[in-house]
Write a protein that holds these residues in place. Structure first.
Motif, PDB file in Angstrom:
ATOM      1  N   ARG A 225       0.862  -1.187   0.000  1.00 56.77           N
ATOM      2  CA  ARG A 225       0.000   0.000   0.000  1.00 56.77           C
ATOM      3  C   ARG A 225       0.894   1.231   0.000  1.00 56.77           C
ATOM      4  O   ARG A 225       1.681   1.441   0.924  1.00 56.77           O
ATOM      5  CB  ARG A 225      -0.922   0.012   1.212  1.00 56.77           C
ATOM      6  CG  ARG A 225      -1.823   1.244   1.277  1.00 56.77           C
ATOM      7  CD  ARG A 225      -2.790   1.129   2.433  1.00 56.77           C
ATOM      8  NE  ARG A 225      -3.749   0.070   2.181  1.00 56.77           N
ATOM      9  CZ  ARG A 225      -4.501  -0.508   3.130  1.00 56.77           C
ATOM     10  NH1 ARG A 225      -4.355  -0.137   4.392  1.00 56.77           N
ATOM     11  NH2 ARG A 225      -5.357  -1.446   2.810  1.00 56.77           N
ATOM     12  N   ALA A 226       0.770   2.043  -1.052  1.00 57.60           N
ATOM     13  CA  ALA A 226       1.604   3.234  -1.178  1.00 57.60           C
ATOM     14  C   ALA A 226       1.216   4.278  -0.139  1.00 57.60           C
ATOM     15  O   ALA A 226       0.032   4.465   0.162  1.00 57.60           O
ATOM     16  CB  ALA A 226       1.463   3.813  -2.571  1.00 57.60           C
ATOM     17  N   THR A 227       2.220   4.953   0.388  1.00 58.26           N
ATOM     18  CA  THR A 227       1.976   5.999   1.377  1.00 58.26           C
ATOM     19  C   THR A 227       2.197   7.400   0.815  1.00 58.26           C
ATOM     20  O   THR A 227       1.809   8.383   1.438  1.00 58.26           O
ATOM     21  CB  THR A 227       2.885   5.791   2.602  1.00 58.26           C
ATOM     22  OG1 THR A 227       4.250   5.771   2.165  1.00 58.26           O
ATOM     23  CG2 THR A 227       2.554   4.469   3.294  1.00 58.26           C
ATOM     24  N   ASP A 228       2.873   7.510  -0.326  1.00 57.65           N
ATOM     25  CA  ASP A 228       3.057   8.803  -0.972  1.00 57.65           C
ATOM     26  C   ASP A 228       3.183   8.579  -2.466  1.00 57.65           C
ATOM     27  O   ASP A 228       3.488   7.471  -2.929  1.00 57.65           O
ATOM     28  CB  ASP A 228       4.281   9.542  -0.420  1.00 57.65           C
ATOM     29  CG  ASP A 228       5.572   8.781  -0.637  1.00 57.65           C
ATOM     30  OD1 ASP A 228       6.101   8.821  -1.765  1.00 57.65           O
ATOM     31  OD2 ASP A 228       6.037   8.118   0.312  1.00 57.65           O
ATOM     32  N   VAL A 229       2.941   9.647  -3.234  1.00 56.24           N
ATOM     33  CA  VAL A 229       2.884   9.518  -4.694  1.00 56.24           C
ATOM     34  C   VAL A 229       4.245   9.168  -5.302  1.00 56.24           C
ATOM     35  O   VAL A 229       4.326   8.234  -6.107  1.00 56.24           O
ATOM     36  CB  VAL A 229       2.310  10.806  -5.318  1.00 56.24           C
ATOM     37  CG1 VAL A 229       2.360  10.730  -6.837  1.00 56.24           C
ATOM     38  CG2 VAL A 229       0.864  11.010  -4.858  1.00 56.24           C
ATOM     39  N   PRO A 230       5.339   9.850  -4.969  1.00 52.61           N
ATOM     40  CA  PRO A 230       6.633   9.467  -5.567  1.00 52.61           C
ATOM     41  C   PRO A 230       7.018   8.027  -5.252  1.00 52.61           C
ATOM     42  O   PRO A 230       7.551   7.313  -6.113  1.00 52.61           O
ATOM     43  CB  PRO A 230       7.617  10.461  -4.950  1.00 52.61           C
ATOM     44  CG  PRO A 230       6.781  11.639  -4.572  1.00 52.61           C
ATOM     45  CD  PRO A 230       5.478  11.074  -4.129  1.00 52.61           C
ATOM     46  N   GLY A 231       6.743   7.589  -4.023  1.00 57.64           N
ATOM     47  CA  GLY A 231       7.054   6.211  -3.657  1.00 57.64           C
ATOM     48  C   GLY A 231       6.238   5.221  -4.460  1.00 57.64           C
ATOM     49  O   GLY A 231       6.740   4.153  -4.848  1.00 57.64           O
TER      50      GLY A 231
ATOM     51  N   ILE B  37      -2.896  -0.455  -8.574  1.00 60.32           N
ATOM     52  CA  ILE B  37      -4.285  -0.857  -8.398  1.00 60.32           C
ATOM     53  C   ILE B  37      -4.985   0.200  -7.564  1.00 60.32           C
ATOM     54  O   ILE B  37      -4.429   0.710  -6.583  1.00 60.32           O
ATOM     55  CB  ILE B  37      -4.421  -2.248  -7.739  1.00 60.32           C
ATOM     56  CG1 ILE B  37      -5.895  -2.654  -7.687  1.00 60.32           C
ATOM     57  CG2 ILE B  37      -3.773  -2.287  -6.355  1.00 60.32           C
ATOM     58  CD1 ILE B  37      -6.128  -4.097  -7.302  1.00 60.32           C
ATOM     59  N   SER B  38      -6.187   0.574  -7.979  1.00 59.99           N
ATOM     60  CA  SER B  38      -6.980   1.551  -7.231  1.00 59.99           C
ATOM     61  C   SER B  38      -8.316   0.903  -6.875  1.00 59.99           C
ATOM     62  O   SER B  38      -8.387   0.085  -5.965  1.00 59.99           O
ATOM     63  CB  SER B  38      -7.181   2.820  -8.052  1.00 59.99           C
ATOM     64  OG  SER B  38      -7.927   3.763  -7.330  1.00 59.99           O
ATOM     65  N   GLY B  39      -9.368   1.197  -7.637  1.00 57.27           N
ATOM     66  CA  GLY B  39     -10.643   0.532  -7.375  1.00 57.27           C
ATOM     67  C   GLY B  39     -10.624  -0.932  -7.762  1.00 57.27           C
ATOM     68  O   GLY B  39     -11.328  -1.755  -7.170  1.00 57.27           O
TER      69      GLY B  39
ATOM     70  N   PRO C 116       0.341  -9.260 -13.301  1.00 56.31           N
ATOM     71  CA  PRO C 116       1.346  -8.508 -12.530  1.00 56.31           C
ATOM     72  C   PRO C 116       1.932  -9.365 -11.414  1.00 56.31           C
ATOM     73  O   PRO C 116       1.226 -10.173 -10.801  1.00 56.31           O
ATOM     74  CB  PRO C 116       0.538  -7.336 -11.970  1.00 56.31           C
ATOM     75  CG  PRO C 116      -0.868  -7.850 -11.902  1.00 56.31           C
ATOM     76  CD  PRO C 116      -1.024  -8.754 -13.086  1.00 56.31           C
ATOM     77  N   SER C 117       3.200  -9.169 -11.157  1.00 58.12           N
ATOM     78  CA  SER C 117       3.839  -9.876 -10.047  1.00 58.12           C
ATOM     79  C   SER C 117       3.794  -9.062  -8.760  1.00 58.12           C
ATOM     80  O   SER C 117       4.021  -9.599  -7.674  1.00 58.12           O
ATOM     81  CB  SER C 117       5.294 -10.209 -10.397  1.00 58.12           C
ATOM     82  OG  SER C 117       6.007  -9.015 -10.691  1.00 58.12           O
ATOM     83  N   HIS C 118       3.473  -7.762  -8.896  1.00 58.46           N
ATOM     84  CA  HIS C 118       3.441  -6.892  -7.722  1.00 58.46           C
ATOM     85  C   HIS C 118       2.387  -5.808  -7.928  1.00 58.46           C
ATOM     86  O   HIS C 118       2.359  -5.154  -8.977  1.00 58.46           O
ATOM     87  CB  HIS C 118       4.811  -6.252  -7.495  1.00 58.46           C
ATOM     88  CG  HIS C 118       4.897  -5.433  -6.246  1.00 58.46           C
ATOM     89  ND1 HIS C 118       4.779  -5.978  -4.976  1.00 58.46           N
ATOM     90  CD2 HIS C 118       5.098  -4.098  -6.057  1.00 58.46           C
ATOM     91  CE1 HIS C 118       4.900  -5.009  -4.078  1.00 58.46           C
ATOM     92  NE2 HIS C 118       5.087  -3.868  -4.712  1.00 58.46           N
ATOM     93  N   LEU C 119       1.516  -5.632  -6.933  1.00 61.71           N
ATOM     94  CA  LEU C 119       0.477  -4.608  -6.987  1.00 61.71           C
ATOM     95  C   LEU C 119       0.830  -3.473  -6.032  1.00 61.71           C
ATOM     96  O   LEU C 119       1.181  -3.711  -4.874  1.00 61.71           O
ATOM     97  CB  LEU C 119      -0.889  -5.179  -6.602  1.00 61.71           C
ATOM     98  CG  LEU C 119      -1.504  -6.206  -7.548  1.00 61.71           C
ATOM     99  CD1 LEU C 119      -2.890  -6.619  -7.040  1.00 61.71           C
ATOM    100  CD2 LEU C 119      -1.605  -5.657  -8.957  1.00 61.71           C
ATOM    101  N   VAL C 120       0.714  -2.259  -6.533  1.00 59.66           N
ATOM    102  CA  VAL C 120       0.944  -1.061  -5.727  1.00 59.66           C
ATOM    103  C   VAL C 120      -0.392  -0.370  -5.534  1.00 59.66           C
ATOM    104  O   VAL C 120      -0.955   0.209  -6.469  1.00 59.66           O
ATOM    105  CB  VAL C 120       1.948  -0.109  -6.413  1.00 59.66           C
ATOM    106  CG1 VAL C 120       2.215   1.101  -5.530  1.00 59.66           C
ATOM    107  CG2 VAL C 120       3.243  -0.841  -6.736  1.00 59.66           C
ATOM    108  N   ASP C 121      -0.919  -0.455  -4.323  1.00 60.71           N
ATOM    109  CA  ASP C 121      -2.247   0.079  -4.017  1.00 60.71           C
ATOM    110  C   ASP C 121      -2.154   1.586  -3.791  1.00 60.71           C
ATOM    111  O   ASP C 121      -1.503   2.052  -2.852  1.00 60.71           O
ATOM    112  CB  ASP C 121      -2.794  -0.610  -2.765  1.00 60.71           C
ATOM    113  CG  ASP C 121      -4.228  -0.219  -2.448  1.00 60.71           C
ATOM    114  OD1 ASP C 121      -4.738   0.753  -3.048  1.00 60.71           O
ATOM    115  OD2 ASP C 121      -4.843  -0.868  -1.589  1.00 60.71           O
ATOM    116  N   ILE C 122      -2.808   2.356  -4.680  1.00 63.35           N
ATOM    117  CA  ILE C 122      -2.770   3.821  -4.583  1.00 63.35           C
ATOM    118  C   ILE C 122      -4.117   4.397  -4.156  1.00 63.35           C
ATOM    119  O   ILE C 122      -4.325   5.608  -4.195  1.00 63.35           O
ATOM    120  CB  ILE C 122      -2.345   4.444  -5.932  1.00 63.35           C
ATOM    121  CG1 ILE C 122      -3.299   4.023  -7.058  1.00 63.35           C
ATOM    122  CG2 ILE C 122      -0.912   4.057  -6.256  1.00 63.35           C
ATOM    123  CD1 ILE C 122      -3.023   4.700  -8.388  1.00 63.35           C
TER     124      ILE C 122
END
Length: 327
Positions: free
Chosen positions: A8-14, A27-29, A44-50
């Motif tokens: 789960r992303a904590t900031d946009v650049p990250g 991934i969002s909705g 995908p092998s990795h999901l970044v929840d934004i």
């Protein structure tokens, strides 16, 4: 569904940095991505929840424009009083898309990058250049009733499914993008989606790790805004043909016009030819028919979708009649 890791992303650049790694995606909705993952179309092998990043606000800008955060829910944008009052074509398009439950979950940014609903794209046993480059396009010569009549190629005749993007096209929206280096750029919505050509799997101008952070709507143009969607059923269905139009008239003459089609091409189809055929002409059915003929001049059917060409003409005429009368 294949195994994947999650953060789960904590900031946009990250988030941008994490998504720039091979095999990673945002991934969002998840209203489109999760379906594609279950069918192993997306792997995908990795999901970044934004979904929890602070990008959901709708803000006024000093020049009278509106900035819509990429994480704003479709339902929230459609219900925003400023959108309903100043950009009703966008509100109408959003309400026409999907179900209420999906609109509550789907984000503005996700809507812009949703993938085609071509049945061959979803059928992993079929040839599809969009899903598997070089495997052919099964829709050409196959079941192609819902497919493109404009801007297609020998590699792909799929259509873009977004209602929202069609409305944003006539509003001259800009897409705000950010990458891991905190570099910001704006892309006109007319340039954001790509036509298929020989690379239908490359659908947008997004670069690896680049994130949609907002949509900028310029001050609304003069005229009545209207969105009309023609579909096989009244609810929860993608467009066979849709039209977004903005028409301003002055004593029976069209002083300005904007026209975009959905359901007919690989991207929202803004018709500069139709707009030129309308501007300065009398607001009459003869003018609308001439503009419709001009808009569909280069349309090519594939057999089962031939009806779309005439349907697009008639839908444009009907939309223009209503918009001009109210204007």
């Amino acid at each position: 569904m294949r195994p994947f890791t999650y953060e789960r992303a904590t900031d946009v650049p990250g988030a941008c940095a994490a998504a720039s790694r091979p095999g990673a995606t945002f991934i969002s909705g998840g209203t489109n991505l999760l379906d594609l993952m279950k069918l192993e179309i997306e792997r995908p092998s990795h999901l970044v929840d934004i979904s929890r990043l602070p990008l959901a606000d709708v803000d006024e800008l000093q020049d009278g424009a509106l900035r819509i955060g990429a994480q704003a829910a479709n339902s929230d944008v459609a219900a925003d009083p400023r959108v309903r009052t100043r950009y009703p074509v966008l509100s109408q398009a959003l309400v026409a898309g999907a179900s209420g439950q999906l609109r509550n979950k789907a984000s503005v940014g996700g809507n812009l990058v949703q993938r085609t609903r071509c049945p061959y794209f979803y059928d992993t046993a079929a040839g599809c250049n969009k899903r598997d480059p070089g495997s052919g396009c099964s829709a050409i010569g196959g079941f192609n009733r819902i497919h493109a009549v404009l801007g297609a190629s020998d590699s792909c005749i799929a259509t873009n499914p977004s209602d929202m993007a069609v409305a944003m096209s006539v509003l001259d929206a800009q897409i705000e993008l950010l990458d891991a280096d905190r570099s910001v750029r704006r892309v006109d919505i007319a340039d954001f989606h790509r036509l298929p050509g020989d690379t239908p799997h490359v659908e947008t101008v997004l670069r690896p790790g680049e994130m949609i952070t907002a949509v900028i709507l310029p001050p609304p143009p003069p005229g009545r805004q209207l969105y009309r969607k023609v579909r096989d059923r009244a609810s929860y269905e993608f467009a066979l043909v849709s039209v977004a139009a903005i028409v301003a008239t002055d004593r029976g003459t069209i002083s300005s016009a904007r026209v975009a089609f959905g359901g007919v091409a690989h991207k929202p189809w803004r018709s500069a030819d139709a707009e030129a055929a309308l501007t300065g002409r009398p607001a009459t059915m003869a003018t609308y028919r001439a503009a419709a003929e001009t808009a569909m001049r280069d349309a090519v059917g594939q057999g089962q979708n031939d009806f779309k060409i005439d349907l697009a003409r008639r839908t444009l005429c009907r939309t223009l009649v209503q918009a001009a009368q109210a204007s």
